[in-house]
Design a protein around this motif. Structure first.
Motif, PDB file in Angstrom:
ATOM      1  N   ASN A  48       0.792  -1.215   0.000  1.00  0.00           N
ATOM      2  CA  ASN A  48       0.000   0.000   0.000  1.00  0.00           C
ATOM      3  C   ASN A  48       0.838   1.286   0.000  1.00  0.00           C
ATOM      4  OD1 ASN A  48       0.928  -0.348   2.591  1.00  0.00           O
ATOM      5  ND2 ASN A  48      -1.044   0.026   3.588  1.00  0.00           N
ATOM      6  N   GLU A  80       1.263  -9.749  -5.121  1.00  0.00           N
ATOM      7  CA  GLU A  80       0.790  -9.102  -3.905  1.00  0.00           C
ATOM      8  C   GLU A  80       0.056 -10.116  -3.051  1.00  0.00           C
ATOM      9  OE1 GLU A  80      -1.282  -5.404  -4.232  1.00  0.00           O
ATOM     10  OE2 GLU A  80       0.081  -4.670  -5.780  1.00  0.00           O
ATOM     11  N   SER A  81       0.331 -10.069  -1.758  1.00  0.00           N
ATOM     12  CA  SER A  81      -0.380 -10.937  -0.822  1.00  0.00           C
ATOM     13  C   SER A  81      -1.141 -10.049   0.155  1.00  0.00           C
ATOM     14  CB  SER A  81       0.594 -11.848  -0.077  1.00  0.00           C
ATOM     15  OG  SER A  81       1.505 -11.075   0.672  1.00  0.00           O
ATOM     16  N   HIS A  82      -2.295 -10.505   0.528  1.00  0.00           N
ATOM     17  CA  HIS A  82      -3.149  -9.715   1.417  1.00  0.00           C
ATOM     18  C   HIS A  82      -3.509 -10.526   2.657  1.00  0.00           C
ATOM     19  CE1 HIS A  82      -3.567  -6.663  -1.683  1.00  0.00           C
ATOM     20  NE2 HIS A  82      -3.705  -7.652  -2.541  1.00  0.00           N
ATOM     21  N   THR A  85      -0.573  -8.887   6.250  1.00  0.00           N
ATOM     22  CA  THR A  85      -0.257  -7.512   5.880  1.00  0.00           C
ATOM     23  C   THR A  85      -0.281  -7.403   4.366  1.00  0.00           C
ATOM     24  OG1 THR A  85       2.111  -7.989   5.776  1.00  0.00           O
ATOM     25  CG2 THR A  85       1.256  -7.174   7.879  1.00  0.00           C
ATOM     26  N   LEU A  86      -0.532  -6.212   3.881  1.00  0.00           N
ATOM     27  CA  LEU A  86      -0.465  -5.970   2.441  1.00  0.00           C
ATOM     28  C   LEU A  86       1.003  -5.954   2.047  1.00  0.00           C
ATOM     29  CD1 LEU A  86      -3.064  -3.084   2.137  1.00  0.00           C
ATOM     30  CD2 LEU A  86      -3.383  -5.465   1.466  1.00  0.00           C
ATOM     31  N   GLN A  87       1.423  -6.918   1.232  1.00  0.00           N
ATOM     32  CA  GLN A  87       2.837  -7.045   0.902  1.00  0.00           C
ATOM     33  C   GLN A  87       2.990  -7.293  -0.588  1.00  0.00           C
ATOM     34  OE1 GLN A  87       5.326  -9.293   3.665  1.00  0.00           O
ATOM     35  NE2 GLN A  87       6.066 -10.482   1.921  1.00  0.00           N
ATOM     36  N   LYS A  88       3.969  -6.638  -1.191  1.00  0.00           N
ATOM     37  CA  LYS A  88       4.289  -6.859  -2.599  1.00  0.00           C
ATOM     38  C   LYS A  88       5.644  -7.550  -2.657  1.00  0.00           C
ATOM     39  CE  LYS A  88       4.242  -4.523  -7.033  1.00  0.00           C
ATOM     40  NZ  LYS A  88       3.846  -3.266  -7.695  1.00  0.00           N
TER      41      LYS A  88
END
Length: 166
Positions: A48, A80-82, A85-88
């Motif tokens: 994000n 991207e994983s949600h 935590t929002l992580q790229k």
């Protein structure tokens, strides 16, 4: 500090854990294979963050590696994983890998030629040039099967048990 470049190699952002508004690097792995010059970089950033949205496939990362200088990496994959935590997650490889695949070496023989002369020939018109060479004995090598510049470099380096990095 790492610099994010777009596909046209224009700087669009900074990855840095110490800058107040910099995009933090959550984790990273830098892997080098000196025998063939293949280097990879994988890292994760908060998905994000404004800068994370600018990291795109085909774009570039200028990776600073402490006192040795920097390396240019091409972004090959982003996910991207949600979950928690929002992580790229970003995967990169040495930019030279794809760049040097585009040049074909015509058949040519070198007899009693300095290794630096051969490598300079293989890099001609690629945008890359030979840096420091610690091995410059006279060597014999032949290219007769139209290899890419990258394959010819790797074969030359392997034939003389040398190492290379971009």
């Amino acid at each position: 500090m790492w610099v994010v470049l777009d596909k046209k190699e224009k700087a669009v952002g900074i990855l840095d854990n110490e800058l107040q508004n910099g995009c933090p690097i959550l984790s990273d792995t830098h892997t080098e294979k000196l025998e063939n010059g293949y280097t990879t970089l994988t890292f994760s950033v908060p998905a994000n963050h404004k800068t994370a949205t600018l990291i795109e496939m085909g774009g570039f990362i200028v990776y600073t590696n402490g006192t040795d200088g920097y390396e240019l990496f091409r972004v090959t994959k982003t996910t991207e994983s949600h979950a928690l935590t929002l992580q790229k997650d970003v995967e990169c490889e040495t930019a030279a890998t794809q760049d040097l695949l585009g040049k074909i070496i015509r058949p040519k023989s070198f007899t009693s030629t300095k290794l630096s002369t051969i490598v300079s020939f293989l890099l001609l018109n690629t945008g890359y040039e030979l840096g420091t060479s610690y091995f410059d004995n006279l060597v014999d090598i032949e290219f007769d099967d139209y290899p890419t510049s990258l394959l010819a470099l790797r074969n030359t380096i392997a034939a003389f048990d040398a190492e290379m990095e971009f």
